[in-house]
Design an enzyme around this catalytic site. Structure first.
Site, PDB file in Angstrom:
ATOM      1  N   TYR A  33      77.048   9.496 -62.510  1.00  0.00           N
ATOM      2  CA  TYR A  33      77.480   7.967 -62.700  1.00  0.00           C
ATOM      3  C   TYR A  33      77.800   7.851 -64.090  1.00  0.00           C
ATOM      4  O   TYR A  33      77.579   8.504 -65.088  1.00  0.00           O
ATOM      5  CB  TYR A  33      76.469   7.152 -62.170  1.00  0.00           C
ATOM      6  CG  TYR A  33      75.128   6.941 -63.335  1.00  0.00           C
ATOM      7  CD1 TYR A  33      74.182   8.087 -63.567  1.00  0.00           C
ATOM      8  CD2 TYR A  33      75.034   5.833 -64.399  1.00  0.00           C
ATOM      9  CE1 TYR A  33      73.075   7.877 -64.220  1.00  0.00           C
ATOM     10  CE2 TYR A  33      74.185   5.902 -65.255  1.00  0.00           C
ATOM     11  CZ  TYR A  33      73.045   6.803 -65.287  1.00  0.00           C
ATOM     12  OH  TYR A  33      72.076   6.860 -66.263  1.00  0.00           O
ATOM     13  N   ARG A  52      83.683  12.191 -70.183  1.00  0.00           N
ATOM     14  CA  ARG A  52      81.909  12.582 -69.686  1.00  0.00           C
ATOM     15  C   ARG A  52      81.830  13.027 -68.403  1.00  0.00           C
ATOM     16  O   ARG A  52      81.223  13.638 -67.801  1.00  0.00           O
ATOM     17  CB  ARG A  52      80.947  11.908 -70.374  1.00  0.00           C
ATOM     18  CG  ARG A  52      79.581  12.352 -70.231  1.00  0.00           C
ATOM     19  CD  ARG A  52      78.643  11.469 -71.095  1.00  0.00           C
ATOM     20  NE  ARG A  52      78.534  10.125 -70.375  1.00  0.00           N
ATOM     21  CZ  ARG A  52      77.901   9.125 -70.954  1.00  0.00           C
ATOM     22  NH1 ARG A  52      76.964   9.482 -72.392  1.00  0.00           N
ATOM     23  NH2 ARG A  52      77.718   8.024 -70.525  1.00  0.00           N
ATOM     24  N   ARG A 100      72.445  16.662 -43.132  1.00  0.00           N
ATOM     25  CA  ARG A 100      71.197  17.129 -44.271  1.00  0.00           C
ATOM     26  C   ARG A 100      71.032  18.577 -44.403  1.00  0.00           C
ATOM     27  O   ARG A 100      70.576  19.261 -43.460  1.00  0.00           O
ATOM     28  CB  ARG A 100      70.034  16.367 -44.466  1.00  0.00           C
ATOM     29  CG  ARG A 100      69.230  16.549 -45.498  1.00  0.00           C
ATOM     30  CD  ARG A 100      67.856  15.845 -45.505  1.00  0.00           C
ATOM     31  NE  ARG A 100      66.964  16.234 -46.549  1.00  0.00           N
ATOM     32  CZ  ARG A 100      66.160  17.141 -46.589  1.00  0.00           C
ATOM     33  NH1 ARG A 100      65.992  17.966 -45.687  1.00  0.00           N
ATOM     34  NH2 ARG A 100      65.378  17.316 -47.692  1.00  0.00           N
ATOM     35  N   LYS A 148      75.048  13.475 -66.395  1.00  0.00           N
ATOM     36  CA  LYS A 148      74.727  11.963 -66.470  1.00  0.00           C
ATOM     37  C   LYS A 148      74.355  12.002 -64.877  1.00  0.00           C
ATOM     38  O   LYS A 148      75.297  11.217 -63.951  1.00  0.00           O
ATOM     39  CB  LYS A 148      75.573  10.985 -66.634  1.00  0.00           C
ATOM     40  CG  LYS A 148      75.206   9.585 -66.959  1.00  0.00           C
ATOM     41  CD  LYS A 148      75.853   8.820 -67.848  1.00  0.00           C
ATOM     42  CE  LYS A 148      75.481   7.376 -68.036  1.00  0.00           C
ATOM     43  NZ  LYS A 148      73.997   7.304 -68.379  1.00  0.00           N
ATOM     44  N   GLU A 181      64.922  11.507 -76.162  1.00  0.00           N
ATOM     45  CA  GLU A 181      65.792  10.180 -76.135  1.00  0.00           C
ATOM     46  C   GLU A 181      65.093   9.300 -75.549  1.00  0.00           C
ATOM     47  O   GLU A 181      63.973   9.311 -74.775  1.00  0.00           O
ATOM     48  CB  GLU A 181      67.108  10.519 -75.541  1.00  0.00           C
ATOM     49  CG  GLU A 181      67.143  10.918 -74.124  1.00  0.00           C
ATOM     50  CD  GLU A 181      68.287  11.430 -73.441  1.00  0.00           C
ATOM     51  OE1 GLU A 181      69.397  10.904 -73.904  1.00  0.00           O
ATOM     52  OE2 GLU A 181      68.423  12.283 -72.418  1.00  0.00           O
ATOM     53  N   LEU A 206      71.200  13.422 -73.321  1.00  0.00           N
ATOM     54  CA  LEU A 206      72.571  13.143 -72.854  1.00  0.00           C
ATOM     55  C   LEU A 206      73.341  12.716 -74.207  1.00  0.00           C
ATOM     56  O   LEU A 206      73.029  11.979 -74.967  1.00  0.00           O
ATOM     57  CB  LEU A 206      72.486  11.671 -71.946  1.00  0.00           C
ATOM     58  CG  LEU A 206      73.911  11.286 -71.471  1.00  0.00           C
ATOM     59  CD1 LEU A 206      74.583  12.321 -70.294  1.00  0.00           C
ATOM     60  CD2 LEU A 206      73.892   9.879 -70.888  1.00  0.00           C
TER      61      LEU A 206
HETATM   62  N1  PDD Z   1      72.365   4.942 -69.928  1.00  0.00           N
HETATM   63  N2  PDD Z   1      70.559   8.739 -72.711  1.00  0.00           N
HETATM   64  C1  PDD Z   1      70.325   8.349 -71.298  1.00  0.00           C
HETATM   65  C2  PDD Z   1      69.355   8.961 -70.525  1.00  0.00           C
HETATM   66  C3  PDD Z   1      70.865   7.342 -70.652  1.00  0.00           C
HETATM   67  O1  PDD Z   1      70.885   6.960 -69.447  1.00  0.00           O
HETATM   68  C4  PDD Z   1      71.839   6.542 -71.533  1.00  0.00           C
HETATM   69  C5  PDD Z   1      72.766   5.665 -70.807  1.00  0.00           C
HETATM   70  C6  PDD Z   1      72.320   7.012 -72.884  1.00  0.00           C
HETATM   71  C7  PDD Z   1      73.356   6.504 -73.677  1.00  0.00           C
HETATM   72  O2  PDD Z   1      74.761   6.774 -73.425  1.00  0.00           O
HETATM   73  P1  PDD Z   1      75.782   6.029 -73.312  1.00  0.00           P
HETATM   74  O3  PDD Z   1      75.877   5.651 -74.928  1.00  0.00           O
HETATM   75  O4  PDD Z   1      76.900   6.705 -73.202  1.00  0.00           O
HETATM   76  O5  PDD Z   1      75.604   4.613 -72.663  1.00  0.00           O
HETATM   77  C8  PDD Z   1      71.656   8.273 -73.400  1.00  0.00           C
HETATM   78  C9  PDD Z   1      73.013   3.926 -69.078  1.00  0.00           C
HETATM   79  C10 PDD Z   1      73.486   2.719 -69.970  1.00  0.00           C
HETATM   80  C11 PDD Z   1      72.358   3.549 -67.735  1.00  0.00           C
HETATM   81  O6  PDD Z   1      71.882   4.389 -67.393  1.00  0.00           O
HETATM   82  O7  PDD Z   1      72.323   2.262 -67.241  1.00  0.00           O
END
Ligand code: PDD
Length: 286
Positions: A33, A52, A100, A148, A181, A206
């Site tokens: 996503y 990405r 599945r 992601k 993170e 990420l």
């Molecule tokens: N999340 N690390 C993780 C684990 C994340 O899920 C996200 C973003 C980030 C920051 O990435 P970016 O700057 O590209 O948004 C770092 C999104 C916002 C979410 O899952 O809603």
């Protein structure tokens, strides 16, 4: 005003937007996503998010659900149909619908879902004025968090734990005490000398798009960045601490595990990064 979602080629009422029970996203979290910020009528950093996405799809051998030039059109259309000026647009691609079986199904078309929703920029501004609290939790995610993926159960549990502790984010921490993170954000500190520190994104976190754009913002403001790990103890003693993500931009952190950061108020460097962000980020008209 009814909300509209895009589901596999159709724009449908949000309430009627459904995918099949044998979608592999539902059964195996076999999908990826992206979340883009929408600000003042622009989709923020869309090319970087789509870059990405391309990497995430490639790492998992999932095909593009539509050609790459069509996806921006769909994102814009969903934002437009939902009258979102400020908020976010969410897209999800899964390996598709198949009976599945763990191994990749042959000839399955990837599923694509896009939604958009409004957010109140003044509420976000107020949050930044007071700052947020984080807790720390042991890292318990898989090794490929650079992808992601929609497999976010450890993140769900960590963020729920944060909420129950009166905090807004949970930081995953390695066994050696270094911060990885947040559950949905990258982690940063600012040293006494005003140097921005964030963990390298080659492995274990990420590579946030907001993080990448903040490198550009820092350069514009003449701020130095060091990409290195930092410990929870170093963060608690830092001059400033903040998180970054598409939904928070640079958001000050004022407490870690109940310990106040600096004087417990948002730091001025973080707020200047936050303020300069929109001017530096790439803006695609929605
Ligand atoms: N999340 N690390 C993780 C684990 C994340 O899920 C996200 C973003 C980030 C920051 O990435 P970016 O700057 O590209 O948004 C770092 C999104 C916002 C979410 O899952 O809603």
């Amino acid at each position: 005003m009814p909300r509209i979602a895009y589901v596999n080629g159709r724009y449908v009422a949000h309430a009627d937007a459904v995918v099949h029970i044998e979608d592999r996203g539902y059964q195996f979290a076999d999908g990826v996503y992206e979340v883009c910020e929408v600000a003042r009528g622009f989709i923020v950093d869309m090319p970087r998010h789509l870059g990405r996405l391309n990497r995430s799809l490639r790492e998992l051998s999932i095909g593009w659900p539509v050609t790459p030039d069509v996806l921006p059109i769909i994102l814009r259309e969903v934002v437009r149909r939902n009258h979102v000026t400020d908020g976010l647009v969410y897209l999800q691609v899964t390996r598709g619908v198949a009976s599945r079986d763990f191994v990749f199904p042959a000839g399955t078309k990837p599923s694509l879902v896009v939604t958009a929703r409004k957010a109140d920029p003044t509420a976000a501004g107020r949050r930044a004025e007071s700052g947020i609290k984080v807790i720390t939790v042991p890292e318990n995610r898989w090794d490929r968090v650079d992808i992601k993926s929609v497999g976010l159960l450890p993140n769900v549990l960590a963020k729920q734990k944060a909420k129950e502790a009166g905090a807004q984010e949970a930081w995953f921490v390695d066994a050696d005490g270094t911060v990885k993170e947040g559950g949905s954000s990258n982690a940063w500190i600012i040293t006494r000398d005003g140097v921005l520190v964030t963990r390298p994104a080659e492995h274990g976190i990420l590579r946030g798009i907001t993080r990448t754009t903040l490198f550009d913002v820092a350069a514009k403001l003449g701020l130095k960045i060091e990409e290195r790990g930092f410990s929870v103890a170093e963060a608690k003693a830092a001059r400033e601490v903040f998180i970054s993500s598409a939904t928070t931009i640079a958001m000050p952190v004022v407490a870690i595990d109940g310990v106040l950061v600096a004087n417990g108020h948002p730091g001025s460097i973080t707020l200047s990064l936050r303020q300069a962000f929109f001017g530096v980020a790439e803006k695609s008209p929605a």
